[in-house]
Scaffold this active site. Structure first.
Site, PDB file in Angstrom:
ATOM      1  N   HIS A  41      34.034  53.134 -20.545  1.00 27.96           N
ATOM      2  CA  HIS A  41      34.917  53.647 -21.340  1.00 27.96           C
ATOM      3  C   HIS A  41      34.555  53.132 -22.671  1.00 27.96           C
ATOM      4  O   HIS A  41      35.687  52.912 -23.632  1.00 27.96           O
ATOM      5  CB  HIS A  41      35.620  53.916 -20.415  1.00 27.96           C
ATOM      6  CG  HIS A  41      35.522  54.955 -19.231  1.00 27.96           C
ATOM      7  ND1 HIS A  41      35.718  56.692 -19.720  1.00 27.96           N
ATOM      8  CD2 HIS A  41      35.811  54.886 -18.392  1.00 27.96           C
ATOM      9  CE1 HIS A  41      36.040  57.385 -18.118  1.00 27.96           C
ATOM     10  NE2 HIS A  41      36.120  56.064 -17.572  1.00 27.96           N
ATOM     11  N   HIS A  83      30.345  52.947 -11.241  1.00 29.32           N
ATOM     12  CA  HIS A  83      31.112  53.306  -9.794  1.00 29.32           C
ATOM     13  C   HIS A  83      30.972  53.842  -8.060  1.00 29.32           C
ATOM     14  O   HIS A  83      31.163  54.056  -7.500  1.00 29.32           O
ATOM     15  CB  HIS A  83      32.069  54.210  -9.838  1.00 29.32           C
ATOM     16  CG  HIS A  83      33.243  54.319 -11.420  1.00 29.32           C
ATOM     17  ND1 HIS A  83      33.753  52.611 -11.577  1.00 29.32           N
ATOM     18  CD2 HIS A  83      32.950  54.989 -12.834  1.00 29.32           C
ATOM     19  CE1 HIS A  83      34.540  52.973 -12.250  1.00 29.32           C
ATOM     20  NE2 HIS A  83      34.272  53.962 -13.232  1.00 29.32           N
ATOM     21  N   CYS A 105      27.651  48.645  -8.928  1.00 30.41           N
ATOM     22  CA  CYS A 105      27.862  47.232  -9.203  1.00 30.41           C
ATOM     23  C   CYS A 105      27.706  46.730  -7.683  1.00 30.41           C
ATOM     24  O   CYS A 105      28.339  47.408  -6.330  1.00 30.41           O
ATOM     25  CB  CYS A 105      29.640  47.388  -9.242  1.00 30.41           C
ATOM     26  SG  CYS A 105      30.046  45.849  -8.883  1.00 30.41           S
ATOM     27  N   HIS A 133      40.037  58.317  -8.101  1.00 30.67           N
ATOM     28  CA  HIS A 133      38.807  57.162  -8.980  1.00 30.67           C
ATOM     29  C   HIS A 133      37.751  57.753  -8.183  1.00 30.67           C
ATOM     30  O   HIS A 133      37.050  57.266  -7.243  1.00 30.67           O
ATOM     31  CB  HIS A 133      39.446  56.118  -8.024  1.00 30.67           C
ATOM     32  CG  HIS A 133      38.516  55.426  -9.739  1.00 30.67           C
ATOM     33  ND1 HIS A 133      37.123  54.843  -9.760  1.00 30.67           N
ATOM     34  CD2 HIS A 133      39.016  54.768 -10.910  1.00 30.67           C
ATOM     35  CE1 HIS A 133      36.809  53.634 -10.622  1.00 30.67           C
ATOM     36  NE2 HIS A 133      37.910  53.538 -11.535  1.00 30.67           N
ATOM     37  N   GLU A 135      35.495  55.562  -8.043  1.00 29.45           N
ATOM     38  CA  GLU A 135      34.696  54.819  -6.820  1.00 29.45           C
ATOM     39  C   GLU A 135      34.806  54.981  -5.302  1.00 29.45           C
ATOM     40  O   GLU A 135      34.101  54.652  -4.284  1.00 29.45           O
ATOM     41  CB  GLU A 135      34.671  53.234  -7.604  1.00 29.45           C
ATOM     42  CG  GLU A 135      34.827  52.312  -6.406  1.00 29.45           C
ATOM     43  CD  GLU A 135      35.361  50.956  -6.708  1.00 29.45           C
ATOM     44  OE1 GLU A 135      35.613  50.161  -7.952  1.00 29.45           O
ATOM     45  OE2 GLU A 135      35.970  49.766  -6.143  1.00 29.45           O
ATOM     46  N   THR A 169      37.217  48.178  -5.860  1.00 27.40           N
ATOM     47  CA  THR A 169      36.840  46.538  -6.004  1.00 27.40           C
ATOM     48  C   THR A 169      38.172  46.105  -7.280  1.00 27.40           C
ATOM     49  O   THR A 169      38.428  44.941  -7.936  1.00 27.40           O
ATOM     50  CB  THR A 169      35.718  46.474  -7.239  1.00 27.40           C
ATOM     51  OG1 THR A 169      35.802  48.144  -8.224  1.00 27.40           O
ATOM     52  CG2 THR A 169      35.020  46.600  -5.871  1.00 27.40           C
TER      53      THR A 169
END
Lengths: 295, 295
Positions: A41, A83, A105, A133, A135, A169
């Site tokens: 972002h 994500h 990640c 979200h 993720e 996370t």
């Protein structure tokens, strides 16, 4: 004048890795390259990538396997951002023949794998995190049909039997403590994988240390960035003169007058070159040569 | 007059089962029968068992396999009490040829088995409980060489890696909450078996309910019994007239004058026949026939 840059300023390990992967792909001339959703972002980084030919496919943000894969025509390489993505979409993308670069990640990947493992072992999986979200949506797709997302601080109907827990996370450890406090009385067995990445906590810790030993702090990051605002508030609360800036242009020479020690930290979405620009601006404005110190 | 006896008054399931087993063994004429350590901390019950030929071997209280098994000569049957015994001792006793009656509480047995399972799965096992309690010593023997007993409320050096947790069956849930709060930050994986038996919590809950609807409460149990004193304190705090008694002889007629509803509860080591004697005494002293009600 001494200028200290926090080691933890800016990108975390996972974001740095993803952006490096994106730049490398474009440089190798892999044809038409795109990221699935904005890779970070930060408009400057997105713009830089665009200039070397890496576009962003937005249609597929929060997609499921049910959504037709529009926007992939003529694409050679697709980069999965930090994500991660839901498992069915991942499988569907593999079947397209497009080259996939998985920049999920590694810590998120672990959370996905632990969710899968817990589900295979017969646990009812709880995912502590923000329901919407990406993720969390990704992790959820690995966690079996009985899985549930628990939003931090929300009330939870009593869970019994065998419960498995993984965590988004970026959640704070306190959220996990609260969840365990809630479920420990009714669940007979709990298996918890603490998948919290402590880079945010470490950045706060190092920023606090740094703020205590300098005369002025520059905190770099989007004015709307939650984690950057948190860093600026922390420095402020320590009593050091603090400026929350987005770019080097915001630095005013008078701020640096009479200052001996200057601290720089940055939020998670601030690229290194912006941090370097700020460093250089301070050096120039103070009329001194570079004398950078590691913390 | 209505007399209410709490369903949870007196022996818990495990103690009742152990004492039933002891009485049954003796009645079947199994030769010389003994219990390994006092089967319950209630002199009247020990005395009753003695009268039908069941003695207590005290030498082996807290024994390990290293201690020679004295006191077993001429013994036909040995009863293991609710707390259970360490694994090496159990194996040694099996090799003696003496008939073993295992009255280990099934909930304690589960804690032992979960400790073994966690150790086999490679977890470092933490046992939350009182270090010197025979139940904890027994569980510890199943938990592998890396296991550690964590006393409630005590500080703990940070644990990392994969941690397995089992709990002494009589611990309060708050102790488990505190332990999880402590270890969740440093351990990467935690597997918890909540082996707490909730009979104590349920007895308190039912006693509170009962105390709120009667004019007078009799709480039966040893004057030194921690769990009985806790019941009496609870009733007192509710504001009901409360008497902590050990036997029916302590009831004074004047206590019952003008009372319409009488409540009876009892600590964990109070046998049913003492509760019945108290019930009968109240009926007689109040000058009424029996009119017992379930709660």
């Amino acid at each position: 004048m001494n200028i200290f840059i926090a080691n933890t300023a800016g990108f975390c390990f996972g974001v740095k890795r993803a952006i490096d992967l994106a730049f490398r792909e474009a440089k190798e001339g892999a044809g038409r390259v795109a990221t699935l959703g904005p890779i970070i972002h930060n408009p400057q980084v997105i713009e830089q990538l665009k200039q070397i030919g890496v576009t962003t496919i937005d249609k597929l943000e929060n997609p499921t396997s049910e959504i037709p894969l529009q926007g992939l025509d003529g694409l050679d390489t697709l980069i999965i951002r930090t994500h991660g993505i839901p498992l069915p979409l991942s499988e569907k993308l593999k079947s397209t023949g497009i080259k996939l670069i998985d920049a999920t990640c590694p810590f998120v990947k672990k959370a996905q794998q632990y969710a899968k493992l817990l589900s295979e072992e017969g646990y009812k999986v709880l995912i502590l995190g923000d329901k919407d979200h990406p993720e969390v949506q990704g992790i959820l797709s690995y966690a079996g049909s009985e899985a549930e997302v628990v939003e931090p601080g929300k009330d939870l109907s009593p869970v019994t039997g065998r419960v498995g827990v993984v965590v988004q996370t970026t959640q704070p450890i306190e959220a996990l403590r609260r969840l365990l406090n809630q479920i420990v009385e009714t669940a007979k067995e709990i298996k918890v994988y603490n998948t919290i990445c402590n880079s945010t906590a470490q950045r706060l810790l190092e920023t606090e240390e740094l703020a205590r030993k300098v005369d002025i702090m520059y905190v770099i990051g989007g004015k709307n960035s939650a984690n950057t605002k948190q860093l600026a508030r922390l420095c402020d609360s320590i009593g050091v003169e603090t400026y929350h800036i987005e770019t080097a242009e915001e630095i005013v020479p008078v701020q640096l007058q009479g200052k001996e020690n200057v601290g720089i930290t940055a939020g998670a979405s601030t690229p290194e070159w912006i941090i370097k620009e700020v460093y250089n601006a301070i050096t120039t404005l103070s009329g001194e040569g570079p004398e950078v110190s590691d913390k």
